[in-house]
Motif scaffolding. Sequence first.
Motif, short mmCIF file in Angstrom:
data_model
loop_
_atom_site.label_atom_id
_atom_site.label_comp_id
_atom_site.label_asym_id
_atom_site.label_seq_id
_atom_site.Cartn_x
_atom_site.Cartn_y
_atom_site.Cartn_z
N LEU A 78 -5.42 23.40 26.99
CA LEU A 78 -5.32 24.28 28.14
C LEU A 78 -5.19 25.75 27.75
N PRO A 79 -4.31 26.13 26.79
CA PRO A 79 -4.25 27.54 26.39
C PRO A 79 -5.57 28.05 25.80
N VAL A 80 -6.20 27.21 24.97
CA VAL A 80 -7.47 27.62 24.37
C VAL A 80 -8.52 27.81 25.46
N PHE A 81 -8.53 26.93 26.43
CA PHE A 81 -9.49 27.04 27.53
C PHE A 81 -9.26 28.32 28.33
N ARG A 82 -8.03 28.59 28.70
CA ARG A 82 -7.74 29.78 29.50
C ARG A 82 -8.17 31.05 28.77
N SER A 83 -7.94 31.09 27.47
CA SER A 83 -8.33 32.26 26.70
C SER A 83 -9.85 32.39 26.64
N ALA A 84 -10.54 31.27 26.41
CA ALA A 84 -12.00 31.31 26.29
C ALA A 84 -12.65 31.67 27.61
N VAL A 85 -12.18 31.08 28.71
CA VAL A 85 -12.82 31.31 30.00
C VAL A 85 -12.60 32.75 30.47
N ALA A 86 -11.43 33.31 30.17
CA ALA A 86 -11.17 34.70 30.56
C ALA A 86 -12.06 35.65 29.76
N ASP A 87 -12.24 35.36 28.48
CA ASP A 87 -13.05 36.22 27.63
C ASP A 87 -14.53 36.16 28.04
N VAL A 88 -15.02 34.97 28.33
CA VAL A 88 -16.44 34.80 28.66
C VAL A 88 -16.75 35.35 30.05
N SER A 89 -15.94 35.00 31.04
CA SER A 89 -16.24 35.42 32.42
C SER A 89 -16.20 36.93 32.58
N ALA A 90 -15.41 37.62 31.75
CA ALA A 90 -15.31 39.07 31.85
C ALA A 90 -16.60 39.76 31.41
N ARG A 91 -17.53 39.02 30.81
CA ARG A 91 -18.80 39.61 30.38
C ARG A 91 -19.86 39.57 31.49
N TYR A 92 -19.59 38.86 32.56
CA TYR A 92 -20.60 38.63 33.60
C TYR A 92 -20.13 39.17 34.94
N ALA A 151 -19.82 38.96 39.06
CA ALA A 151 -19.43 37.84 39.92
C ALA A 151 -20.65 37.10 40.45
N LYS A 152 -21.71 37.83 40.77
CA LYS A 152 -22.91 37.19 41.31
C LYS A 152 -23.56 36.27 40.29
N ASP A 153 -23.37 36.56 38.98
CA ASP A 153 -23.96 35.72 37.94
C ASP A 153 -23.35 34.32 37.93
N MET A 154 -22.08 34.22 38.34
CA MET A 154 -21.40 32.93 38.34
C MET A 154 -21.90 32.04 39.48
N HIS A 155 -22.63 32.65 40.42
CA HIS A 155 -23.09 31.92 41.60
C HIS A 155 -24.58 31.63 41.52
N THR A 156 -25.23 32.03 40.41
CA THR A 156 -26.67 31.86 40.27
C THR A 156 -26.98 31.05 39.02
N GLY A 157 -28.20 31.23 38.49
CA GLY A 157 -28.63 30.47 37.32
C GLY A 157 -27.89 30.80 36.05
N GLN A 158 -27.06 31.86 36.06
CA GLN A 158 -26.29 32.22 34.88
C GLN A 158 -25.11 31.26 34.64
N ARG A 159 -24.84 30.40 35.61
CA ARG A 159 -23.66 29.52 35.49
C ARG A 159 -23.76 28.63 34.25
N ALA A 160 -24.94 28.08 33.99
CA ALA A 160 -25.12 27.20 32.84
C ALA A 160 -24.87 27.95 31.53
N ILE A 161 -25.28 29.21 31.49
CA ILE A 161 -25.05 30.02 30.29
C ILE A 161 -23.56 30.27 30.11
N ILE A 162 -22.86 30.53 31.19
CA ILE A 162 -21.41 30.76 31.13
C ILE A 162 -20.70 29.50 30.65
N GLU A 163 -21.10 28.34 31.18
CA GLU A 163 -20.48 27.08 30.76
C GLU A 163 -20.66 26.85 29.27
#
Length: 267
Positions: free
Chosen positions: A112-126, A128-140
């Motif tokens: 859980l701590p590793v996940f929270r750190s990784a998701v915060a670091d990655v999502s900050a590069r995109y 908000a609209k990217d998370m709702h479109t075809g960029q979601r797979a890249i973010i995952e």
Amino acid sequence: MYRSFNLLRVIAISILLSSCAVVREGEVGVVRTLGKYRDTPLTQGVKVFNPLTSTVVKVSTQTENMEVELNLPSKEGLNIRAEISILYHLEGKLAPDVLRRIGPDFERAVILPVFRSAVADVSARYFAKDMHTGQRAIIEEAIKEQMETNLEGRGISIETVLVKSIQLPNNLARAIEEKLEAEQQSFRMEFILSQARQQAEQRRIEAEGIRDAQLIIAEGLTPAVLRYKSIEAFLQLAQSPNAKIIVSDGDLPVMITEEGNLTAASR
């Protein structure tokens, strides 16, 4: 005497059962003797151990699903509510090391701590609209790769990270919907214009065909042809039983019928 024998048999069976452990398929067992984990895990089957000094800790090696709800920071500084699933499994041969270094509650302690750190670091590069479109797979995939890097050598394998739902701020969600609707209208208008261009091109080709046909006919209507057609027509009329007078100036004949009508051929 008989009661004593039965009592001894019950005690023996209890001791025998307490000294056996069944390791099922999809899990491994790790023997803990006087607080120390053995290095070699137990595979599936019935295993015998000394219940006075040892215990068997069973750990699942099957795929586990950990679901997390959290706010993702976007590149423009918005907080996006998301529900994310983490699919992982424990590497059986490294189970003793996981229990020794992390403990049985490795989800809360490490994943859980590793996940929270990784998701915060990655999502900050995109955005908000990217998370709702075809960029979601890249973010995952980016979150998964960063988690694998941080968990390397710890005996925990991340299979995939799935962003199950995204809740955008109302204003942003409405703006994205309006943009998508405008794009659909643009595509529809482009299709209509394309059809209109095709129809106009078809009419142009038809008009050119008619014009070319008329030019060919006009070029073929020479004076000689006209005279031949006139003579041919009057020959057919001459076969009629009605009385008629044909007057010609040597160039174009004129027919006078019984009713006094004049018939002439066009040049």
